[in-house]
Structure formats: structure tokens, C-alpha cells
Design an enzyme around this catalytic site. Sequence first.
Site, PDB file in Angstrom:
ATOM      1  N   ARG A   1     -89.939  25.368  90.944  1.00  0.00           N
ATOM      2  CA  ARG A   1     -90.530  24.319  90.091  1.00  0.00           C
ATOM      3  C   ARG A   1     -91.016  24.857  88.747  1.00  0.00           C
ATOM      4  NH1 ARG A   1     -91.698  20.607  88.348  1.00  0.00           N
ATOM      5  NH2 ARG A   1     -93.519  19.497  89.091  1.00  0.00           N
TER       6      ARG A   1
ATOM      7  N   ARG B   1     -94.664  21.388  97.513  1.00  0.00           N
ATOM      8  CA  ARG B   1     -95.591  22.346  96.910  1.00  0.00           C
ATOM      9  C   ARG B   1     -96.353  23.231  97.876  1.00  0.00           C
ATOM     10  NH1 ARG B   1     -98.226  17.993  93.015  1.00  0.00           N
ATOM     11  NH2 ARG B   1     -97.745  16.839  94.901  1.00  0.00           N
TER      12      ARG B   1
ATOM     13  N   ASP C   1     -85.979  11.835  95.780  1.00  0.00           N
ATOM     14  CA  ASP C   1     -87.190  11.012  95.647  1.00  0.00           C
ATOM     15  C   ASP C   1     -86.780   9.551  95.765  1.00  0.00           C
ATOM     16  OD1 ASP C   1     -90.218  11.419  94.749  1.00  0.00           O
ATOM     17  OD2 ASP C   1     -89.488   9.516  93.969  1.00  0.00           O
TER      18      ASP C   1
ATOM     19  N   ARG D   1     -92.459  15.417 103.619  1.00  0.00           N
ATOM     20  CA  ARG D   1     -92.767  16.351 102.516  1.00  0.00           C
ATOM     21  C   ARG D   1     -92.814  17.807 102.981  1.00  0.00           C
ATOM     22  NH1 ARG D   1     -95.323  13.501  97.993  1.00  0.00           N
ATOM     23  NH2 ARG D   1     -93.822  11.836  97.723  1.00  0.00           N
TER      24      ARG D   1
ATOM     25  N   TYR E   1     -93.643   0.250  91.952  1.00  0.00           N
ATOM     26  CA  TYR E   1     -93.486   1.180  90.815  1.00  0.00           C
ATOM     27  C   TYR E   1     -92.891   0.468  89.603  1.00  0.00           C
ATOM     28  CZ  TYR E   1     -94.810   5.155  93.672  1.00  0.00           C
ATOM     29  OH  TYR E   1     -95.523   6.021  94.461  1.00  0.00           O
TER      30      TYR E   1
END
Length: 336
Positions: free
Chosen positions: A36, A27, A72, A23, A147
Site C-alpha cells: 500500500r 491493513r 471493493d 477483511r 454511497y
Amino acid sequence: MEDRFLRACRGEEVDAVPVWFMRQAGRSLPEYRELRETHSILEMCRTPELAAEVTLQPVRRLDVDAAILFSDIVVVLEGMGVDLDIEPGTGPVIEKPIRTLEDVERLRPLEPEEDVGYVMETVRALRAELKVPLIGFGGAPFTLASYLVEGGPSKTHGRTKAMMLGDPEAWSALMDRLSNGVLRYLNAQIDAGAQAIQLFDSWAGHLSESDYRSHVKPWVDRILDGIEGVPRIHFGVGTGELIGAMSERTDVMGIDWRVPLDDGRERAGGKPVQGNLDPALCLAPWSVVEARARDILERGRGVGHVFNLGHGVLPETDPDVLARLVDFVHSWRPDE
Ligand code: CP3
């Protein structure tokens, strides 16, 4: 040395320990947050110019030894016909969860260049720009299945385990489709230019070793055995008890922060390891970060070690701390 990351993955001598961060694009970087504001995550994944730009942001800022493709793990599911979204602060959400054999049969076989061609286009664009190796990645079948079956993130993976143990026919059909799709996806990334592959089984640590070996490992092995010609990195969170099983068919074993790196390497049969600074410590004073990083480097002894965090960068992390950490890792020598 431009290939110190690949050399470390092969257990060869290096001029300095290589470092990148899970990552690293995301962010914690203001330039990512700015993009974003006008684009969703999936939109960025689907637009090669944006995905390539976001992949390059941490490489420019942090002097890391490898880039990881910005995408992703759920992108491959969309390519197999699943309606999904990624909700900020939550994670992937699946429109119609998969609970039965009939649901599993809705998953289409993946044709990478047709179904997710934008990922391969991003890889090709990146290879033309990058001076450091590019890591491609995919999600492992248990984590993807969680998921799909839960419909979103889960703390217990209860419905997933219920299918795994209670409906073996649906479970093996699901694992079969997922492992075939992920393997084709990873080999397409390699054909497009990815120089290493990381398989993320983020939630496998919720399984006992015996369930992992019986109900998950055979399909993970199919993926790892089928990857052609580049180093394979296998990683999960809270997988201390599974390191032995997870490392059997991989080249590099990712170790989270709960297991000391040298102990993790031993459990991985002496293979190269990647890790393992607790990502939360990057919020502590620099003296804490430096002391822990030094301890990890000493346990890694400079060979067959790719320095990383034990999981992804937290969004609150100051990127200057990451840059300082990269400099520290690069300047460390085994005999100090
Ligand atoms: O720099 C990099 O590491 C590459 C980018 C990357 C993303 N997702 C982009 C992303 C990678 C390697 C992933 C993999 C991924 N996605 C995993 C496996 C790795 C791990 O962390 O265990 C998993 C489990 C997912 C599923 C997922 N997607 C989660 C749990 C989340 C977080 C939700 C949140 O908002 O906290 C996402 C969203 C996501 N994927 C973000 C990023 C940068 C957060 C982004 C945002 O809101 O901009």
C-alpha cells in the site's frame, strides 16, 4: 479437508469447522501495508497481479479455509460509469452524487468482461494458484445506493432514505440498474471461477424490517435468485431484526456479533450461518478470544457453521491472534 468451507455452506458434515475472516486481506498484515506504500487501493484492485497477491497473503499466513477476492464493493460502480475514489480512513467518495432520476439514468448497464474485466482476470489467476475455495463478492443495492446518493460514507443514510420514500420513481430506477449490474457482475465472477459468493449489505441494518421488505428486498431477491450454481452468503451489520427477511433466499446467513449465533440460526430458519466473533475482541487478551470463540463454536454445534468475525478485521489486529484463532477453531470438536 480442502472443501470443508463449501461443505459447511451446504450444511454437510465437516472434519473441522471452517474459518475465514472478512477483511482478512488488508491493513492488519504488514505485507499488505508494504504494498500500500506504493499503490492505492483502486490501483491494487485494477491490477490482477497485485489483487491476486493481496488475496493470497492471508491464505499463506493464516491457514484459513477460504480466500476472498481482493477488490471493493464500489468497483462495480466505476464499471457503470461513476467517477469515484477510495480515501484511506474514510472510504468510498463519489465525485457527482446521484440525487434525481436524471442522475440515475447516467448509470450505464454493466458489461462485466469489458467494464471490469480485470476482476475476472484476477479470479482466473487465483483459481490457478489456490488450494482453498475462492469467494467472490459484491455490494447489495441499498449499500451501493447509499454511497451513490450520499456521495460518501454516512452515519444516518438520510438522503438515501429520503429518496427511497420520497421519490419512488428515482429509487426503483436506481435499484433496478444496481441489481442488474451486480447480478451480471457476480455471475461473471462465477463464470471466471469463484466458488461461492458473498453479498454485502453492510448498511441495511439502518432500515426497519418493513421498509427493507418493501423498498430493498425485491431487488436483493433478484440478485440472490439469479446467482447460478454456487453457495450464496448474505451479510449485513446490525441486521439482527432483518435476519428473517435477509435469509429467505440465501444459502448461508451472515450473523454479526450482536446476536448469539444459535439465536441467529433460529431467526434464519435453521439455515447454515457464518460468524460471529466481535472483531474488537481480537485486541483483548487471548483468554478472552478463546472463551468467546468456544462459546460461538458450541452455539454452532459443528454443522452448517462457517466461523468468521461479526464484521471485518480491525486494522490494529495482530495477525498472530488471527492465526491462533484459526488453529483453535480447527482443533475444536463438538463433543468437548
Ligand atoms: O479481505 C477482504 O475481505 C477483501 C477485501 C474487501 C475490501 N473491501 C478491500 C478494502 C472487501 C470484501 C471490501 C468490501 C467493502 N468495501 C464493504 C463491505 C464489507 C464491509 O466492511 O461491510 C464496504 C462497506 C466497502 C466500502 C469501503 N472500502 C470502506 C468502508 C473502506 C474503509 C475505509 C478505511 O480506510 O477505513 C474501504 C476501503 C478498503 N477496501 C480497504 C480494504 C482492505 C481499507 C484499505 C486501505 O486503506 O488499504
